[in-house]
Design a protein around this motif. Sequence first.
Motif, mmCIF file in Angstrom:
data_model
loop_
_atom_site.group_PDB
_atom_site.id
_atom_site.type_symbol
_atom_site.label_atom_id
_atom_site.label_comp_id
_atom_site.label_asym_id
_atom_site.label_seq_id
_atom_site.Cartn_x
_atom_site.Cartn_y
_atom_site.Cartn_z
ATOM 1 N N ASP A 11 40.838 34.903 24.349
ATOM 2 C CA ASP A 11 41.156 33.540 24.781
ATOM 3 C C ASP A 11 40.289 33.140 25.965
ATOM 4 N N ALA A 12 39.029 32.875 25.658
ATOM 5 C CA ALA A 12 38.031 32.446 26.651
ATOM 6 C C ALA A 12 36.842 31.899 25.874
ATOM 7 N N GLU A 16 31.869 32.854 28.783
ATOM 8 C CA GLU A 16 32.552 33.786 29.686
ATOM 9 C C GLU A 16 32.541 35.210 29.126
ATOM 10 N N ILE A 145 39.156 39.950 30.610
ATOM 11 C CA ILE A 145 38.775 38.539 30.640
ATOM 12 C C ILE A 145 40.003 37.641 30.728
ATOM 13 N N GLU A 146 41.011 37.908 29.913
ATOM 14 C CA GLU A 146 42.186 37.036 29.908
ATOM 15 C C GLU A 146 42.983 37.141 31.203
ATOM 16 N N ARG A 149 41.136 35.126 33.820
ATOM 17 C CA ARG A 149 41.349 33.679 33.629
ATOM 18 C C ARG A 149 42.707 33.254 34.181
ATOM 19 N N LYS A 150 43.746 34.057 33.919
ATOM 20 C CA LYS A 150 45.082 33.729 34.413
ATOM 21 C C LYS A 150 45.129 33.765 35.931
ATOM 22 N N ARG A 152 42.609 33.263 38.020
ATOM 23 C CA ARG A 152 41.871 32.106 38.546
ATOM 24 C C ARG A 152 42.671 30.820 38.374
ATOM 25 N N ALA A 153 43.383 30.691 37.266
ATOM 26 C CA ALA A 153 44.207 29.496 37.031
ATOM 27 C C ALA A 153 45.356 29.411 38.029
#
Length: 156
Positions: A11-12, A16, A145-146, A149-150, A152-153
Amino acid sequence: MSEVEATIRIDAPPEEVWDTVMDPAQLADWVTIHRRLVRADEGAPHAGYEMEQLIHMRGVTVDVHWSLAEFDPCRRAVWEGRGPARSRARTEYLLAAENGATRFDYRNDFHAPLGPLGAIVSRALVGGMPQREANRSLERLKSKIEKGRKQRAAVG
């Protein structure tokens, strides 16, 4: 020759995923058999880029010299490797956008030294281990990666 193929959905966006898999400094974060980056060319990867790493399988650590033979940013990379006793490997990364995510296909072909005899010995010693390690590596890549992303969000 032994061949391993594995696929995962991450999920990216492909950019990325590409930035992660093509950064030699991040190999330790997701490649389960990686032990150490011995050396890598300066700058961003490109056709002809070279690196050397130590990998470990079944109690044996070997030095592999890789050259980036094919390079299509955010889509495809092919690494050609040379190991001990004239062993060779070819690793391919294929990335494709899928509904806001990335399909990451991994393929590795390993050519054992000593022709057919070497292939028989290699299968006897390694068995299904390369497939298990490829699957574990892709799960680690997805998680890295996921989770990033979480995090950073949550901050942004």
